[in-house]
Write a protein that holds these residues in place. Structure first.
Motif, PDB file in Angstrom:
ATOM      1  N   ALA A 152      13.257 -19.462   6.744  1.00 12.54           N
ATOM      2  CA  ALA A 152      13.801 -18.153   6.399  1.00 12.54           C
ATOM      3  C   ALA A 152      12.731 -17.068   6.488  1.00 12.54           C
ATOM      4  N   LEU A 153      11.536 -17.385   5.980  1.00 12.86           N
ATOM      5  CA  LEU A 153      10.467 -16.398   6.020  1.00 12.86           C
ATOM      6  C   LEU A 153       9.933 -16.197   7.433  1.00 12.86           C
ATOM      7  N   GLN A 154       9.956 -17.255   8.234  1.00 11.01           N
ATOM      8  CA  GLN A 154       9.572 -17.104   9.637  1.00 11.01           C
ATOM      9  C   GLN A 154      10.529 -16.144  10.357  1.00 11.01           C
ATOM     10  N   HIS A 155      11.814 -16.227  10.011  1.00  4.57           N
ATOM     11  CA  HIS A 155      12.788 -15.312  10.613  1.00  4.57           C
ATOM     12  C   HIS A 155      12.506 -13.872  10.191  1.00  4.57           C
ATOM     13  N   TYR A 156      12.075 -13.699   8.943  1.00  6.78           N
ATOM     14  CA  TYR A 156      11.759 -12.346   8.471  1.00  6.78           C
ATOM     15  C   TYR A 156      10.639 -11.733   9.300  1.00  6.78           C
TER      16      TYR A 156
ATOM     17  N   LEU B 263      11.572  -6.229   3.551  1.00  4.63           N
ATOM     18  CA  LEU B 263      11.414  -7.661   3.802  1.00  4.63           C
ATOM     19  C   LEU B 263      10.020  -8.126   3.378  1.00  4.63           C
ATOM     20  N   GLY B 264       9.021  -7.257   3.567  1.00  5.89           N
ATOM     21  CA  GLY B 264       7.674  -7.610   3.144  1.00  5.89           C
ATOM     22  C   GLY B 264       7.597  -7.853   1.647  1.00  5.89           C
ATOM     23  N   ILE B 265       8.293  -7.018   0.874  1.00  2.00           N
ATOM     24  CA  ILE B 265       8.365  -7.234  -0.574  1.00  2.00           C
ATOM     25  C   ILE B 265       9.016  -8.580  -0.861  1.00  2.00           C
ATOM     26  N   GLN B 266      10.080  -8.903  -0.121  1.00  5.20           N
ATOM     27  CA  GLN B 266      10.780 -10.167  -0.327  1.00  5.20           C
ATOM     28  C   GLN B 266       9.879 -11.357  -0.020  1.00  5.20           C
TER      29      GLN B 266
ATOM     30  N   LEU C   1       6.579 -11.482  -0.206  1.00  7.58           N
ATOM     31  CA  LEU C   1       5.545 -11.605  -1.232  1.00  7.58           C
ATOM     32  C   LEU C   1       6.112 -11.878  -2.616  1.00  7.58           C
ATOM     33  N   GLY C   2       7.421 -11.729  -2.767  1.00  6.09           N
ATOM     34  CA  GLY C   2       8.034 -11.991  -4.064  1.00  6.09           C
ATOM     35  C   GLY C   2       7.527 -11.018  -5.117  1.00  6.09           C
ATOM     36  N   GLY C   3       7.159 -11.548  -6.267  1.00 10.39           N
ATOM     37  CA  GLY C   3       6.685 -10.702  -7.351  1.00 10.39           C
ATOM     38  C   GLY C   3       5.463  -9.895  -6.969  1.00 10.39           C
ATOM     39  N   MET C   4       4.577 -10.457  -6.150  1.00  7.24           N
ATOM     40  CA  MET C   4       3.393  -9.724  -5.726  1.00  7.24           C
ATOM     41  C   MET C   4       3.750  -8.561  -4.803  1.00  7.24           C
ATOM     42  N   GLY C   5       4.873  -8.657  -4.130  1.00  9.12           N
ATOM     43  CA  GLY C   5       5.320  -7.546  -3.297  1.00  9.12           C
ATOM     44  C   GLY C   5       5.731  -6.343  -4.113  1.00  9.12           C
ATOM     45  N   TYR C   6       6.159  -6.610  -5.348  1.00  5.54           N
ATOM     46  CA  TYR C   6       6.582  -5.549  -6.261  1.00  5.54           C
ATOM     47  C   TYR C   6       5.408  -4.993  -7.057  1.00  5.54           C
ATOM     48  N   SER C   7       4.286  -5.669  -6.981  1.00  6.35           N
ATOM     49  CA  SER C   7       3.112  -5.301  -7.756  1.00  6.35           C
ATOM     50  C   SER C   7       2.350  -4.152  -7.101  1.00  6.35           C
ATOM     51  N   ALA C   8       1.808  -3.271  -7.936  1.00  2.29           N
ATOM     52  CA  ALA C   8       0.976  -2.180  -7.435  1.00  2.29           C
ATOM     53  C   ALA C   8      -0.374  -2.680  -6.941  1.00  2.29           C
ATOM     54  N   GLU C   9      -0.657  -3.976  -7.121  1.00  2.00           N
ATOM     55  CA  GLU C   9      -1.901  -4.557  -6.639  1.00  2.00           C
ATOM     56  C   GLU C   9      -1.839  -4.913  -5.157  1.00  2.00           C
ATOM     57  N   THR C  10      -0.661  -4.832  -4.563  1.00  2.68           N
ATOM     58  CA  THR C  10      -0.513  -5.068  -3.124  1.00  2.68           C
ATOM     59  C   THR C  10       0.113  -3.826  -2.486  1.00  2.68           C
ATOM     60  N   ASP C  11       0.257  -3.860  -1.158  1.00  3.02           N
ATOM     61  CA  ASP C  11       0.626  -2.642  -0.438  1.00  3.02           C
ATOM     62  C   ASP C  11       2.083  -2.567  -0.001  1.00  3.02           C
ATOM     63  N   MET C  12       2.842  -3.655  -0.116  1.00  3.83           N
ATOM     64  CA  MET C  12       4.216  -3.617   0.372  1.00  3.83           C
ATOM     65  C   MET C  12       5.041  -2.538  -0.320  1.00  3.83           C
ATOM     66  N   GLN C  13       4.912  -2.453  -1.647  1.00  6.99           N
ATOM     67  CA  GLN C  13       5.682  -1.446  -2.380  1.00  6.99           C
ATOM     68  C   GLN C  13       5.258  -0.034  -1.972  1.00  6.99           C
TER      69      GLN C  13
END
Length: 387
Positions: free
Chosen positions: A284-288, A337-340, A342-354
């Motif tokens: 699934a993530l490979q498709h993303y 999709l990048g947030i998805q 990374l999961g919780g880390m995608g929602y975190s201000a410590e990473t750049d997806m958000q």
């Protein structure tokens, strides 16, 4: 058909990419973005030292030269790490360098372009009205009337990014109400931002935080005749060709966001483990990431083609509208999709997806909404005007 960059363009792209990795890494961009009340003067100064403010300005006026393709390469590489903060370069490049370079007088070019190229002049844009949004002309209430050796400007603009730190604001105002059509009788002014009668109020917002966006109120502001750009009453005719450049620039930033999202997603998928294996092994993530890479490739081809049309002096209004719509929607979908991934880390201000998502979301709305851009595309295909 040749979609390859020239040798000089590839060399420029490579040098900018190395500069970005060294001078404006993603970790620093996150720090700059945390406080929306602190304009990133340090970032502006880095652009100045690198000579980026001179890109697109002719060498005779102290610039580095370069066509829209060169500007597109720079915008894309900056946005890969900076996201929307790339506008710190882009706003003055468009509001000052591009606008004065296209419809400024020779005296105005000699006066302002060297200052812009040297990073000594910051500009902002004052087009949008509080009740207007994309309906710039229909909602235009800011007006200027003749005074002694100049004009008296009154009204209000909103979402004027970086106006609070700008030296000049490019303002669109009505100067003649007795016209047959609303695109007639409007004039462009290059207004000193610290003029008496101007008050500027910052606006809190979702993304591009430290860049700052503002409401600007003009209360009987005097603007001398030598700060009128082009012929009074003819501004809309002058603006139309430069709008293509703005849409191409937005698409370049979106392509840079797609670069950054794909880069971060792949890095994370090659390191993060769950259920006893690397998450990069999950189909699934490979498709993303396959979707993100496909969207980037599509936008990249459209970007190169449209920038080539513009730099060749060919009509590209429809192509630039299609490009802006496609690039902004893919950038937002990719960041989501990048947030998805990374999961919780995608929602975190410590990473750049958000951050990518929050910044890219604006480009579906401005400088023109994608709905209005689609209206224009449909009308160009022979369908009746829908608004």
């Amino acid at each position: 058909m040749d979609f390859e960059l020239s040798e000089d363009q590839r060399a420029f792209q490579d040098s900018v990419r190395k500069w970005v990795d060294k001078e404006t890494p993603k970790s620093w961009a996150r720090e700059l973005e945390r406080n929306e009340h602190d304009y990133p003067f340090a970032l502006w100064d880095k652009f100045t030292a690198a000579g980026f403010h001179g890109i697109g300005i002719d060498e005779e006026y102290g610039g580095q030269g370069g066509d829209v393709v060169t500007q597109m390469i720079l915008g894309r590489e900056l946005a890969r790490t900076l996201g929307g903060l790339a506008w710190i370069w882009g706003i003055t490049s468009f509001a000052g360098g591009k606008s004065i370079g296209v419809y400024g007088s020779e005296e105005q070019k000699q006066r302002f372009l060297p200052q812009i190229a040297e990073g000594k002049l910051r500009a902002a844009i004052g087009f949008t009205e509080p009740g207007g949004g994309t309906d710039v002309l229909g909602a235009l209430r800011t007006e200027a009337v003749r005074g002694d050796n100049g004009w008296i400007l009154s009204g209000e603009k909103i979402w004027s990014s970086s106006a609070h730190v700008a030296d000049y604001i490019l303002v669109l105002a009505r100067t003649d109400k007795n016209v047959e059509k609303r695109h007639q009788g409007v004039t462009l002014f290059f207004v000193p931002a610290k003029s008496p009668g101007i008050s500027i109020t910052p606006l809190p917002k979702l993304g591009m935080r430290s860049m700052g966006s503002c409401t600007v109120h003009f209360d009987n502001v005097f603007v001398p005749d030598d700060l009128v750009l082009g012929e009074p009453g003819k501004a809309w005719y002058m603006l139309l060709p430069t709008l293509n450049n703005e849409r191409i620039m937005v698409a370049a930033f979106c392509t840079g966001v797609l670069d950054g999202v794909l880069e971060d997603a792949l890095d994370y998928m090659k390191q993060r483990r769950a259920f006893g294996k690397l998450i990069g092994e999950f189909q699934a993530l490979q498709h993303y990431v396959a979707d993100i890479a496909t969207w980037r490739h599509s936008v990249e081809l459209m970007l190169y083609h449209t920038a080539w049309l513009q730099s060749s002096g060919r009509p590209c209004h429809i192509e630039s509208s299609m490009l802006k719509v496609t690039a902004s929607e893919y950038a937002v979908r990719a960041a989501d999709l990048g947030i998805q991934i990374l999961g919780g880390m995608g929602y975190s201000a410590e990473t750049d997806m958000q951050r990518y998502w929050r910044d890219a979301r604006l480009w579906r709305i401005g400088p023109i909404t994608n709905e209005m851009a689609r209206n224009g595309i449909a009308e160009a295909l022979g369908l009746p005007r829908s608004f």
